[in-house]
Design an enzyme around this catalytic site. Structure first.
Site, short mmCIF file in Angstrom:
data_model
loop_
_atom_site.label_atom_id
_atom_site.label_comp_id
_atom_site.label_asym_id
_atom_site.label_seq_id
_atom_site.Cartn_x
_atom_site.Cartn_y
_atom_site.Cartn_z
N SER A 149 -5.42 -1.13 -5.23
CA SER A 149 -6.49 -2.12 -5.20
C SER A 149 -5.98 -3.47 -5.68
O SER A 149 -5.01 -3.99 -5.14
CB SER A 149 -7.68 -1.61 -6.04
OG SER A 149 -8.84 -2.38 -5.81
N GLU A 170 -4.84 -0.78 3.34
CA GLU A 170 -6.11 -0.08 3.21
C GLU A 170 -7.11 -1.08 2.65
O GLU A 170 -6.74 -2.15 2.19
CB GLU A 170 -5.99 1.12 2.26
CG GLU A 170 -5.51 0.79 0.86
CD GLU A 170 -6.58 0.25 -0.08
OE1 GLU A 170 -7.77 0.58 0.10
OE2 GLU A 170 -6.22 -0.52 -1.00
N HIS A 186 -9.07 3.85 -1.14
CA HIS A 186 -10.15 4.13 -2.08
C HIS A 186 -10.87 5.41 -1.67
O HIS A 186 -12.06 5.42 -1.37
CB HIS A 186 -11.11 2.94 -2.14
CG HIS A 186 -10.52 1.73 -2.80
ND1 HIS A 186 -9.53 0.98 -2.21
CD2 HIS A 186 -10.78 1.16 -4.00
CE1 HIS A 186 -9.21 -0.03 -3.02
NE2 HIS A 186 -9.95 0.07 -4.11
#
Length: 319
Positions: free
Chosen positions: A103, A212, A283
């Site tokens: 992230s 992602e 995630h």
């Protein structure tokens, strides 16, 4: 048993029960867990002000831990990029410490790669992953834990997954295909795009780029890919590998078929390099660990895709 140092370099820990479960799970697995003194600090939306988080990263680099693991992602690391202790972090990695996260952690990973060539690991966070209750017995995802154990034990030499049938239908040449050795890099798409035009985006040519994201509608994902396309980033890679794009909602009656498959189809129409999907990373509970900055090969046999790496081939790091 491994020494795991937990640090909060981005947003403050919000889900405190999940954080406590994650710490307890790591201890139950036999690890010595050390919490940074500021790991649970809260300032505005951050885990401490900028100076607090910079100091925490410096302590992590000096901890002598086997693994530095983030508590969570969120936002905050891009504020620190001019002042990160790059040499100290790279030195800790050269001495055997693995820095792991995802992230917002992508900002540190890519900046560190650009500045020092050091390899980090795209992987789990404490609360989101080790604190998640996924399996029937309330434990975290077994595949994620197994991949983390492989990292700690030095057994991990690759990651594999099953390609969707649509990948081979759209790109028949992939059925028996392999890249030459290439640098694996990437992470969160939004964070990566925020580094375009800065000295913190690695100038990787001929690499394998994996991405992602979470909570981003497909049109925003396509817009970010367009930015990378126009910036010349995508066309310079040997392959683009897509992980999970989760947590978004289509608009009934409005999107009319414009979802992630449409984005992938458009992306393939713009590129001469292969675009693979289905990588178990992002995630989502089931995630592999990936060495950001390490030399790998991408191999496809039928619908089986594999990213393969060997130990001892990390990029050289500055002292």
């Amino acid at each position: 048993m491994s020494h795991i140092y937990i640090v909060s370099p981005s947003s403050a820990v919000r889900d405190k029960p999940a954080f406590r479960r994650g710490v307890a799970r790591l201890k139950a697995l036999g690890h010595a867990v050390e919490l940074d003194p500021a790991a649970r600090t809260h300032h505005q939306r951050f885990a401490g002000d900028d100076e607090t988080r910079l100091a925490a990263l410096a302590r992590a680099a000096a901890s002598g831990a086997d693994v530095v693991l983030i508590s969570r992602g969120g936002y905050g690391l891009t504020r620190l990029l001019e002042r990160l202790p790059y040499k100290a972090i790279a030195r800790s990695i050269a001495q055997g410490c693995r820095w792991v996260g995802l992230s917002d952690f992508t900002a540190l990973q890519l900046a560190l790669l650009a500045k020092t060539g050091a390899t980090t690991w795209a992987g789990p966070a404490v609360g989101e992953d080790f604190g998640a209750e996924v399996e029937a017995d309330g434990s975290p995802d077994m595949i994620m834990e197994a991949c983390f154990d492989d990292l700690l034990e030095g057994h991990g030499e690759g990651a594999g997954w099953r390609l969707p049938a649509a990948d081979l239908q759209a790109q028949p040449a992939l059925a028996d295909w392999m890249t030459p050795e290439a640098t694996l890099w990437g992470g969160n798409l939004s964070v990566l795009c925020s580094l375009v035009g800065t000295p913190y985006l690695p100038a990787v040519q001929g690499g394998i780029l994996f991405v992602e994201d979470v909570g981003e509608h497909p049109y925003r994902v396509e817009r970010m890919f367009t930015q990378l396309l126009h910036a010349g980033v995508l066309g310079q890679q040997k392959a683009i590998v897509l992980g999970a794009f989760s947590g978004y909602k289509l608009v009934p009656g409005y999107d009319r078929g414009f979802g992630m498959p449409a984005v992938v189809s458009w992306l393939r129409s713009q590129l001469k390099v292969p675009v693979l999907t289905g990588l178990p990373f992002g995630h989502v509970p089931t995630k592999v660990l990936l060495p950001v900055g390490q030399t790998v090969r991408l191999v496809v046999q039928g619908r089986d895709a594999m990213l393969l790496w060997a130990h001892g081939h990390d990029h050289d790091q500055e002292d």
